[in-house]
Design a protein around this motif. Structure first.
Motif, PDB file in Angstrom:
ATOM      1  N   MET A   1      78.208  98.763 -57.224  1.00  0.00           N
ATOM      2  CA  MET A   1      76.603  98.149 -57.767  1.00  0.00           C
ATOM      3  C   MET A   1      75.944  99.428 -57.042  1.00  0.00           C
ATOM      4  SD  MET A   1      74.232  96.671 -59.662  1.00  0.00           S
ATOM      5  CE  MET A   1      73.229  96.381 -58.857  1.00  0.00           C
ATOM      6  N   ILE A   2      75.992  99.793 -55.920  1.00  0.00           N
ATOM      7  CA  ILE A   2      75.852 100.614 -55.011  1.00  0.00           C
ATOM      8  C   ILE A   2      76.033 102.544 -55.715  1.00  0.00           C
ATOM      9  CG2 ILE A   2      75.666 102.607 -52.796  1.00  0.00           C
ATOM     10  CD1 ILE A   2      74.071  99.691 -52.407  1.00  0.00           C
ATOM     11  N   GLU A   3      76.314 102.830 -55.959  1.00  0.00           N
ATOM     12  CA  GLU A   3      76.864 103.404 -56.740  1.00  0.00           C
ATOM     13  C   GLU A   3      75.881 103.869 -58.022  1.00  0.00           C
ATOM     14  OE1 GLU A   3      79.282 101.580 -56.227  1.00  0.00           O
ATOM     15  OE2 GLU A   3      81.050 103.182 -54.633  1.00  0.00           O
ATOM     16  N   PHE A   4      75.588 102.517 -58.845  1.00  0.00           N
ATOM     17  CA  PHE A   4      74.289 102.551 -59.862  1.00  0.00           C
ATOM     18  C   PHE A   4      73.223 102.918 -59.254  1.00  0.00           C
ATOM     19  CE2 PHE A   4      72.030 100.576 -63.222  1.00  0.00           C
ATOM     20  CZ  PHE A   4      72.476 100.856 -64.432  1.00  0.00           C
ATOM     21  N   LEU A   5      72.748 102.174 -58.293  1.00  0.00           N
ATOM     22  CA  LEU A   5      71.407 102.711 -57.849  1.00  0.00           C
ATOM     23  C   LEU A   5      71.241 104.275 -57.259  1.00  0.00           C
ATOM     24  CD1 LEU A   5      70.956  99.662 -55.318  1.00  0.00           C
ATOM     25  CD2 LEU A   5      70.361  99.715 -57.400  1.00  0.00           C
ATOM     26  N   ILE A   6      72.257 104.564 -56.544  1.00  0.00           N
ATOM     27  CA  ILE A   6      71.942 105.670 -56.164  1.00  0.00           C
ATOM     28  C   ILE A   6      71.910 106.688 -57.601  1.00  0.00           C
ATOM     29  CG2 ILE A   6      73.602 107.640 -55.231  1.00  0.00           C
ATOM     30  CD1 ILE A   6      74.512 106.148 -53.497  1.00  0.00           C
ATOM     31  N   GLY A   7      72.760 106.375 -58.713  1.00  0.00           N
ATOM     32  CA  GLY A   7      73.074 107.601 -59.658  1.00  0.00           C
ATOM     33  C   GLY A   7      71.761 107.052 -60.258  1.00  0.00           C
ATOM     34  N   SER A   8      71.027 105.879 -61.111  1.00  0.00           N
ATOM     35  CA  SER A   8      70.024 105.994 -61.704  1.00  0.00           C
ATOM     36  C   SER A   8      69.217 105.985 -60.733  1.00  0.00           C
ATOM     37  CB  SER A   8      69.674 104.513 -61.905  1.00  0.00           C
ATOM     38  OG  SER A   8      71.050 103.684 -62.466  1.00  0.00           O
ATOM     39  N   SER A   9      68.193 105.758 -59.389  1.00  0.00           N
ATOM     40  CA  SER A   9      67.370 106.790 -59.349  1.00  0.00           C
ATOM     41  C   SER A   9      67.299 107.894 -59.111  1.00  0.00           C
ATOM     42  CB  SER A   9      67.749 106.101 -57.304  1.00  0.00           C
ATOM     43  OG  SER A   9      67.265 105.010 -57.210  1.00  0.00           O
ATOM     44  N   LEU A  10      68.424 108.368 -59.064  1.00  0.00           N
ATOM     45  CA  LEU A  10      68.845 109.970 -59.185  1.00  0.00           C
ATOM     46  C   LEU A  10      68.255 110.681 -60.190  1.00  0.00           C
ATOM     47  CD1 LEU A  10      71.820 111.267 -56.523  1.00  0.00           C
ATOM     48  CD2 LEU A  10      68.888 111.611 -56.850  1.00  0.00           C
ATOM     49  N   ALA A  11      68.766 110.390 -61.110  1.00  0.00           N
ATOM     50  CA  ALA A  11      68.370 110.365 -62.730  1.00  0.00           C
ATOM     51  C   ALA A  11      67.048 110.046 -62.896  1.00  0.00           C
ATOM     52  CB  ALA A  11      69.319 109.140 -63.457  1.00  0.00           C
ATOM     53  N   ALA A  12      66.652 108.727 -62.318  1.00  0.00           N
ATOM     54  CA  ALA A  12      65.447 108.532 -62.923  1.00  0.00           C
ATOM     55  C   ALA A  12      64.044 109.183 -62.108  1.00  0.00           C
ATOM     56  CB  ALA A  12      64.212 107.216 -62.016  1.00  0.00           C
ATOM     57  N   SER A  13      64.948 110.138 -60.833  1.00  0.00           N
ATOM     58  CA  SER A  13      63.520 111.149 -60.561  1.00  0.00           C
ATOM     59  C   SER A  13      64.046 112.032 -61.053  1.00  0.00           C
ATOM     60  CB  SER A  13      64.633 111.566 -59.034  1.00  0.00           C
ATOM     61  OG  SER A  13      64.420 112.354 -58.149  1.00  0.00           O
ATOM     62  N   ALA A  14      65.557 112.703 -61.721  1.00  0.00           N
ATOM     63  CA  ALA A  14      64.830 113.633 -62.731  1.00  0.00           C
ATOM     64  C   ALA A  14      64.505 114.028 -63.698  1.00  0.00           C
ATOM     65  CB  ALA A  14      66.438 113.539 -62.809  1.00  0.00           C
ATOM     66  N   GLY A  15      63.892 112.484 -64.336  1.00  0.00           N
ATOM     67  CA  GLY A  15      63.704 111.891 -65.342  1.00  0.00           C
ATOM     68  C   GLY A  15      61.602 112.561 -65.264  1.00  0.00           C
ATOM     69  N   LEU A  16      61.141 112.614 -63.842  1.00  0.00           N
ATOM     70  CA  LEU A  16      59.805 113.065 -63.166  1.00  0.00           C
ATOM     71  C   LEU A  16      60.255 114.718 -63.094  1.00  0.00           C
ATOM     72  CD1 LEU A  16      59.335 109.879 -61.131  1.00  0.00           C
ATOM     73  CD2 LEU A  16      58.369 110.648 -63.174  1.00  0.00           C
TER      74      LEU A  16
ATOM     75  N   VAL B   1      69.394 101.399 -51.729  1.00  0.00           N
ATOM     76  CA  VAL B   1      69.124  99.466 -52.013  1.00  0.00           C
ATOM     77  C   VAL B   1      67.377 100.155 -52.329  1.00  0.00           C
ATOM     78  CG1 VAL B   1      69.017  97.336 -50.901  1.00  0.00           C
ATOM     79  CG2 VAL B   1      70.985  98.366 -50.809  1.00  0.00           C
ATOM     80  N   LEU B   2      66.683 101.139 -51.306  1.00  0.00           N
ATOM     81  CA  LEU B   2      65.371 100.347 -51.207  1.00  0.00           C
ATOM     82  C   LEU B   2      65.174 101.675 -52.296  1.00  0.00           C
ATOM     83  CD1 LEU B   2      64.604 101.874 -47.287  1.00  0.00           C
ATOM     84  CD2 LEU B   2      64.205  99.797 -48.961  1.00  0.00           C
ATOM     85  N   ALA B   3      65.719 102.866 -52.694  1.00  0.00           N
ATOM     86  CA  ALA B   3      65.288 103.546 -53.535  1.00  0.00           C
ATOM     87  C   ALA B   3      65.432 102.915 -55.485  1.00  0.00           C
ATOM     88  CB  ALA B   3      66.454 104.442 -54.372  1.00  0.00           C
ATOM     89  N   GLY B   4      66.618 101.220 -55.414  1.00  0.00           N
ATOM     90  CA  GLY B   4      66.474 101.013 -56.296  1.00  0.00           C
ATOM     91  C   GLY B   4      65.722  99.827 -56.138  1.00  0.00           C
ATOM     92  N   LEU B   5      64.543  99.204 -55.698  1.00  0.00           N
ATOM     93  CA  LEU B   5      63.748  98.707 -55.637  1.00  0.00           C
ATOM     94  C   LEU B   5      62.605  99.003 -55.621  1.00  0.00           C
ATOM     95  CD1 LEU B   5      64.437  96.548 -51.857  1.00  0.00           C
ATOM     96  CD2 LEU B   5      64.779  95.777 -54.734  1.00  0.00           C
ATOM     97  N   LEU B   6      62.495 100.816 -55.158  1.00  0.00           N
ATOM     98  CA  LEU B   6      61.313 101.235 -55.532  1.00  0.00           C
ATOM     99  C   LEU B   6      61.079 101.560 -57.548  1.00  0.00           C
ATOM    100  CD1 LEU B   6      59.032 103.111 -55.581  1.00  0.00           C
ATOM    101  CD2 LEU B   6      60.870 104.762 -55.034  1.00  0.00           C
ATOM    102  N   LEU B   7      62.377 101.566 -57.750  1.00  0.00           N
ATOM    103  CA  LEU B   7      62.483 101.932 -59.555  1.00  0.00           C
ATOM    104  C   LEU B   7      62.751 100.813 -59.914  1.00  0.00           C
ATOM    105  CD1 LEU B   7      63.653 104.025 -61.674  1.00  0.00           C
ATOM    106  CD2 LEU B   7      66.254 103.530 -61.020  1.00  0.00           C
ATOM    107  N   ILE B   8      62.620 100.023 -59.751  1.00  0.00           N
ATOM    108  CA  ILE B   8      62.115  98.167 -60.117  1.00  0.00           C
ATOM    109  C   ILE B   8      61.205  98.199 -59.331  1.00  0.00           C
ATOM    110  CG2 ILE B   8      62.404  95.540 -59.883  1.00  0.00           C
ATOM    111  CD1 ILE B   8      65.559  96.762 -59.426  1.00  0.00           C
ATOM    112  N   GLY B   9      60.165  99.066 -59.005  1.00  0.00           N
ATOM    113  CA  GLY B   9      58.499  98.453 -58.897  1.00  0.00           C
ATOM    114  C   GLY B   9      58.222  99.385 -60.001  1.00  0.00           C
ATOM    115  N   LEU B  10      58.479 100.860 -60.193  1.00  0.00           N
ATOM    116  CA  LEU B  10      57.247 101.513 -61.081  1.00  0.00           C
ATOM    117  C   LEU B  10      58.345 101.051 -62.534  1.00  0.00           C
ATOM    118  CD1 LEU B  10      59.499 105.097 -59.180  1.00  0.00           C
ATOM    119  CD2 LEU B  10      56.370 104.394 -59.709  1.00  0.00           C
ATOM    120  N   ILE B  11      58.908 100.966 -62.488  1.00  0.00           N
ATOM    121  CA  ILE B  11      59.359  99.535 -63.591  1.00  0.00           C
ATOM    122  C   ILE B  11      58.197  99.159 -64.087  1.00  0.00           C
ATOM    123  CG2 ILE B  11      61.076  98.644 -65.571  1.00  0.00           C
ATOM    124  CD1 ILE B  11      63.308 100.442 -64.035  1.00  0.00           C
TER     125      ILE B  11
END
Length: 198
Positions: A1-16, A168-178
């Motif tokens: 799960m942590i790995e998915f949060l890391i990858g998802s947050s980095l990918a979302a960052s790349a989208g910006l 984990v904070l990155a995942g929460l921030l990502l959810i907040g942005l969504i």
């Protein structure tokens, strides 16, 4: 799960911002003892890669603040941001960080899965960003470009930095942005409907 949060947050960052997460991931691998990229991704922290990524990051940050040029930049970035998302998802999710001791448990033998996942996440974020930017530029005559671009760069930096250090904070921030994006588009739709009815 942590790995998915890391990858998802980095990918979302790349989208910006295509280069922000790559540059930060390279710097983290170089200077933070707790972050180690796998050998297949270690090129990201090489001297030449960091110089090139730093220059491309600076170019994107400047180009994205100039009205009209920001729209051209978004067209060019339609390929670069998803590609960057694939790279950072693959590299970030398979690296050893403070929270990830056994990255192989996440993706085992399917090394293409994280890359495709990162491409999809970055592409979705990029499309939402570019669509919102066109609308904002139309409404404000381009005056919103520098403000929106600065906010996007800040969000990209924060997502990438948190993904590397506090996933984990990155995942929460990502959810907040969504949630913020969904509420924004819902409000725009309601305003459009009210104007049409009125």
């Amino acid at each position: 799960m942590i790995e998915f949060l890391i990858g998802s947050s980095l990918a979302a960052s790349a989208g910006l911002n295509a280069w922000m997460p790559l540059f930060l991931l390279g710097l983290a691998d170089r200077f933070l003892p707790a972050v180690n990229l796998p050998s297949g991704w270690s090129w990201i922290s090489s001297d030449i890669a960091l110089w090139i990524l730093g220059a491309l990051l600076l170019l994107e940050v400047v180009a994205d603040k100039i009205p009209a040029l920001d729209s051209i930049n978004d067209v060019v970035q339609s390929v670069l941001r998803p590609a960057s998302g694939g790279i950072v998802f693959g590299a970030g999710a398979s690296s050893e960080t403070v929270a990830v001791d056994d990255p192989s448990s996440f993706f085992s033998e399917n090394t293409w899965v994280p890359i495709v996942t990162g491409i999809a996440i970055a592409l979705i974020v990029h499309v939402v960003k570019a669509t919102a930017r066109v609308t904002a530029n139309t409404v404000t005559g381009g005056l919103a470009a520098p403000v929106l671009s600065t906010a996007e760069d800040g969000a990209s930096f924060l997502l990438a930095a948190l993904a590397i250090i506090f996933p984990v904070l990155a995942g929460l921030l990502l959810i907040g942005l969504i949630v913020a994006v969904v509420l924004f588009f819902r409000r725009r739709r309601q305003q459009s409907a009210a104007q049409t009815d009125g």
